[in-house]
Design a protein around this motif. Structure first.
Motif, PDB file in Angstrom:
ATOM      1  N   SER A  84       0.517  -1.388  -0.115  1.00 17.34           N
ATOM      2  CA  SER A  84       0.301  -0.099  -0.318  1.00 17.34           C
ATOM      3  C   SER A  84       0.647   1.287   0.034  1.00 17.34           C
ATOM      4  O   SER A  84       1.907   1.263  -0.123  1.00 17.34           O
ATOM      5  CB  SER A  84      -1.378  -0.328   1.318  1.00 17.34           C
ATOM      6  OG  SER A  84      -0.346   0.301   2.900  1.00 17.34           O
ATOM      7  N   ARG A  85       0.454   2.355   0.258  1.00 18.07           N
ATOM      8  CA  ARG A  85       0.702   3.818  -0.155  1.00 18.07           C
ATOM      9  C   ARG A  85       1.483   4.086   1.063  1.00 18.07           C
ATOM     10  O   ARG A  85       1.984   4.163   1.103  1.00 18.07           O
ATOM     11  CB  ARG A  85       0.338   5.026  -1.077  1.00 18.07           C
ATOM     12  CG  ARG A  85       0.425   4.546  -2.524  1.00 18.07           C
ATOM     13  CD  ARG A  85      -0.617   5.719  -3.122  1.00 18.07           C
ATOM     14  NE  ARG A  85      -0.518   5.604  -4.641  1.00 18.07           N
ATOM     15  CZ  ARG A  85       0.430   5.781  -5.745  1.00 18.07           C
ATOM     16  NH1 ARG A  85       1.493   6.618  -4.797  1.00 18.07           N
ATOM     17  NH2 ARG A  85      -0.131   6.088  -6.738  1.00 18.07           N
ATOM     18  N   TYR A  86       0.431   3.247   2.088  1.00 19.94           N
ATOM     19  CA  TYR A  86       0.920   3.428   3.217  1.00 19.94           C
ATOM     20  C   TYR A  86       2.080   3.362   3.802  1.00 19.94           C
ATOM     21  O   TYR A  86       3.055   3.724   4.940  1.00 19.94           O
ATOM     22  CB  TYR A  86      -0.465   3.395   4.256  1.00 19.94           C
ATOM     23  CG  TYR A  86      -0.026   3.734   5.910  1.00 19.94           C
ATOM     24  CD1 TYR A  86       0.130   4.632   6.201  1.00 19.94           C
ATOM     25  CD2 TYR A  86       0.081   2.417   6.346  1.00 19.94           C
ATOM     26  CE1 TYR A  86      -0.227   5.046   7.844  1.00 19.94           C
ATOM     27  CE2 TYR A  86       0.741   2.584   7.543  1.00 19.94           C
ATOM     28  CZ  TYR A  86       0.349   3.943   8.191  1.00 19.94           C
ATOM     29  OH  TYR A  86       0.892   3.483   9.754  1.00 19.94           O
ATOM     30  N   ARG A 126       5.309   4.731   2.098  1.00 22.03           N
ATOM     31  CA  ARG A 126       4.889   6.544   2.877  1.00 22.03           C
ATOM     32  C   ARG A 126       6.226   6.225   4.310  1.00 22.03           C
ATOM     33  O   ARG A 126       6.867   6.442   4.426  1.00 22.03           O
ATOM     34  CB  ARG A 126       4.231   6.778   3.386  1.00 22.03           C
ATOM     35  CG  ARG A 126       4.262   8.307   3.319  1.00 22.03           C
ATOM     36  CD  ARG A 126       2.844   8.739   3.137  1.00 22.03           C
ATOM     37  NE  ARG A 126       1.657   8.958   2.245  1.00 22.03           N
ATOM     38  CZ  ARG A 126       0.758   8.471   1.714  1.00 22.03           C
ATOM     39  NH1 ARG A 126       0.056   8.198   2.649  1.00 22.03           N
ATOM     40  NH2 ARG A 126       0.638   8.558   1.150  1.00 22.03           N
ATOM     41  N   GLU A 127       5.269   5.055   4.819  1.00 20.75           N
ATOM     42  CA  GLU A 127       6.468   4.689   6.977  1.00 20.75           C
ATOM     43  C   GLU A 127       7.874   4.500   5.956  1.00 20.75           C
ATOM     44  O   GLU A 127       8.439   4.044   6.390  1.00 20.75           O
ATOM     45  CB  GLU A 127       5.460   3.713   7.202  1.00 20.75           C
ATOM     46  CG  GLU A 127       3.992   4.257   7.647  1.00 20.75           C
ATOM     47  CD  GLU A 127       4.247   5.414   8.478  1.00 20.75           C
ATOM     48  OE1 GLU A 127       4.818   5.456   9.117  1.00 20.75           O
ATOM     49  OE2 GLU A 127       3.418   6.548   8.079  1.00 20.75           O
TER      50      GLU A 127
END
Length: 175
Positions: free
Chosen positions: A42-44, A47-48
């Protein structure tokens, strides 16, 4: 002087702006075999990952660098993984996105820069790469830069209903 800057490309730290490129790469099923990925990211999550990518190689035992041209175009990534400072070794992985970037010397220049950095700055004694036997381009790349074939892991990867052997390549710093 050791540098991460080459004639046509340079290696740089990851930036938050790399998210879309990283998302596209990590979710490209054609490279999942190499990374042993089983499901999309996922993008999340990515991003993390980018938020923590600044951490020191001695802490996280890995380093991912972006391969960029001088127009700031992102061409791929090159990684050190399983960094082991006690035994002075690390694994190497590289991916150059097709989009007209392959067979132009990008991978060769990036790998040469990473080898020099690893040996001179990190004090690594050896680098290794694990390459499936059907990946002729990677075998040629690593062989051309002095990596030697030292072993075969039989039936190591199960992909699309069949087993593939994986070849272990090493480059030892003799200087």
């Amino acid at each position: 002087m050791v540098t991460l800057t080459g004639k046509n490309i340079f290696l740089r730290a990851l930036e938050p702006e790399d998210l879309d490129f990283l998302y596209r790469l990590e979710n490209d099923e054609t490279v999942w075999e190499v990374s042993e990925t089983q499901a999309p990211y996922s993008r999340y999550v990515l991003r993390e990952y980018l938020k923590n990518s600044h951490k020191d190689i001695y802490e996280v035992k890995q380093l991912r660098l972006a391969i960029s041209d001088y127009n700031e175009k992102l061409l791929g990534f090159i990684d050190l993984f399983d960094f082991n400072p006690k035994n002075k070794r690390a694994g190497v992985g590289i991916v150059v996105l097709e989009e007209g970037n392959r067979n132009r010397g990008v991978g060769t220049e990036a790998l040469r820069l990473l080898i020099n950095y690893s040996f001179a700055r990190l004090g690594v004694h050896q680098l290794y790469a694990n390459i499936t036997e059907d990946n002729a381009a990677s075998i040629q790349l690593f062989s051309n830069l002095g990596f030697e074939r030292v072993g075969v892991k039989k039936d190591w990867h199960f992909t699309e209903g069949e087993f593939k052997n994986e070849i272990l390549y090493q480059k030892i710093n003799r200087s």
